[in-house]
Design an enzyme around this catalytic site. Structure first.
Site, PDB file in Angstrom:
ATOM      1  N   ASP A   7       0.885  -1.270   0.062  1.00 40.48           N
ATOM      2  CA  ASP A   7       0.093   0.006   0.110  1.00 40.48           C
ATOM      3  C   ASP A   7       0.895   1.199   0.108  1.00 40.48           C
ATOM      4  OD1 ASP A   7      -2.105   1.809   0.102  1.00 40.48           O
ATOM      5  OD2 ASP A   7      -2.874   1.036   2.338  1.00 40.48           O
ATOM      6  N   GLU A  42      -2.660   0.196  -4.117  1.00 40.39           N
ATOM      7  CA  GLU A  42      -2.738  -0.985  -3.100  1.00 40.39           C
ATOM      8  C   GLU A  42      -3.047  -2.062  -4.175  1.00 40.39           C
ATOM      9  OE1 GLU A  42      -5.421  -1.584  -0.050  1.00 40.39           O
ATOM     10  OE2 GLU A  42      -6.636  -0.069  -0.801  1.00 40.39           O
TER      11      GLU A  42
END
Length: 411
Positions: free
Chosen positions: A26, A117
């Site tokens: 992420d 992500e």
């Protein structure tokens, strides 16, 4: 056989793979990090990306309590010396492509969640690439070296734990949840870490004295059902015991697409609101056709001045990718909602297209002919593809523009 009431019930078994081989990667404060990368003088300073609404905030700005999608005026009151920069969506899209290239160089099993992500399955790569934690460290180094952005990585035996681990590791860190240590890692965390626990559910749980995941797990599903209802209780209780059997999926397509536009709090006349809705229709129609999809259901979303929301939907007789048909349905929904808008005011309008299907599976109507490729929609799509999305726009949107178009993963 007699069983004593004092015997403790057996703990639910964790359902997951034997090794921690799922990564959740992420990017940290993605938009703001790209701005700090491209403009070195912004590094170490509180940065807000956006205009009327905060689209992203650097960690220096988050330290003052700035969050998305906060009103920019409120954000500047929290941090008067914050630097506001306009969004550059094309730069973010290019950065995302570069990061995903690193993901796909790491493993062929990549499930993109958004442009910043993804889940990566590295099981079976030990002989080629080493232990999952080594792969995670190398992934972070490659994103930093090749793309110039910080990224946090969580590693665990299932997707839920990997995502929680990456959140705990932020900013710019790595966290491995060792097999067998899942509950020791998970149970001390606040209940807000569970998927599906937002402001309303969190307030309900807190009102019942449940603030930590461990407390929710020990409460038991029957008691939780009385507080939250059967579906939410089943979902959250499973997560509280680290149960998540989902695999990392590749090649999945979206179930819906949507776009929205913040309107601020000043009064808007019906024609202006309708023009914004037409702009959203044009944008979603382009995305639908670019992905070779068709939709059956049009959903109108409204947020009012008192922060309440409303949703209206209409299912079409036939699936379509034609902007005219989508616009007609959206306009009908807006017309039925006008009394509510007049009563409560409007601060945001959104449109979503659901019940999506592949365009090549669409039922042909008599006479059986292939879908035309010389339509007005196709011509406008080609012009915008060649000369930019603002090359052709509706006259009603000339002064205000079509609004910000957030970059998305390919469908």
């Amino acid at each position: 056989m007699f069983v004593s009431d004092s015997v403790a019930p057996r703990r639910p078994r964790i359902q997951s793979r034997a090794e921690a081989s799922i990564l959740h990667a992420d990017l940290d404060s993605f938009y703001a990090s790209v701005e700090q990368r491209d403009q070195p003088w912004l590094r170490g300073k509180p940065v807000i990306v956006g205009g009327g609404v905060v689209l992203a905030a650097s960690y220096e700005a988050k330290a003052f309590g700035i969050r998305t999608p906060m009103n920019a005026g409120q954000a500047l009151r929290l941090c008067p010396h914050a630097i506001v920069v306009p969004p550059r969506m094309s730069a973010y899209a290019e950065a995302s492509k570069a990061v995903f290239a690193v993901f796909h160089d790491t493993t062929p099993v990549v499930e993109g969640i958004s442009i910043d992500e993804a889940f990566l399955d590295v099981s079976g790569l030990r002989r080629i690439s080493g232990e999952p934690i080594d792969i995670g460290h190398r992934l972070r180094a490659q994103v930093a070296d090749q793309v110039g952005l910080p990224i946090s990585v969580g590693i665990a035996r299932n997707k839920f734990l990997a995502k929680v681990a990456s959140a705990v590791a932020k900013p710019d860190g790595l966290r491995l949840v060792e097999p067998g240590g899942e509950l020791d890692f998970l149970h001390p965390l606040p209940v807000q870490r569970l998927w599906g626990v937002g402001k309303v559910t969190s307030a309900t749980l807190h009102a019942n004295g449940i603030t930590r995941i461990g407390q929710l797990a020990e409460l038991g599903e029957p008691h939780l059902r009385a507080i939250l209802g059967p579906a939410a209780a089943r979902h959250l209780f499973a997560l509280s015991w680290a149960r998540d059997p989902r695999r990392v999926e590749t090649g999945t397509r979206r179930r819906s697409i949507g776009a929205q536009r913040a309107l601020g709090r000043r009064p808007r006349d019906p024609e202006e609101i309708a023009a914004y809705l037409d702009g959203l229709t044009d944008r979603l129609g382009r995305r639908l056709r670019a992905a070779d999809r068709v939709c059956r259901t049009v959903v109108l979303r409204l947020r009012f001045d008192d922060f309440t929301r409303a949703t209206r939907s209409h299912t079409l007789v036939e699936a379509t990718d034609a902007s005219t048909a989508i616009r007609h349905a959206a306009r009908q929904l807006l017309h039925t909602a006008q009394p509510l808008i007049a009563e409560r005011g409007i601060t945001l309008i959104g449109l979503a297209l659901t019940n999506l299907d592949d365009a090549d599976t669409m039922q042909l109507t008599l006479p059986l002919q292939a879908r035309a490729d010389n339509t007005l929609d196709a011509t406008l799509d080609d012009l915008r593809r060649r000369f930019g999305s603002s090359a052709v726009t509706r006259a009603a949107l000339l002064r205000s523009g079509e609004g910000i178009s957030v970059p998305l993963l390919p469908d």
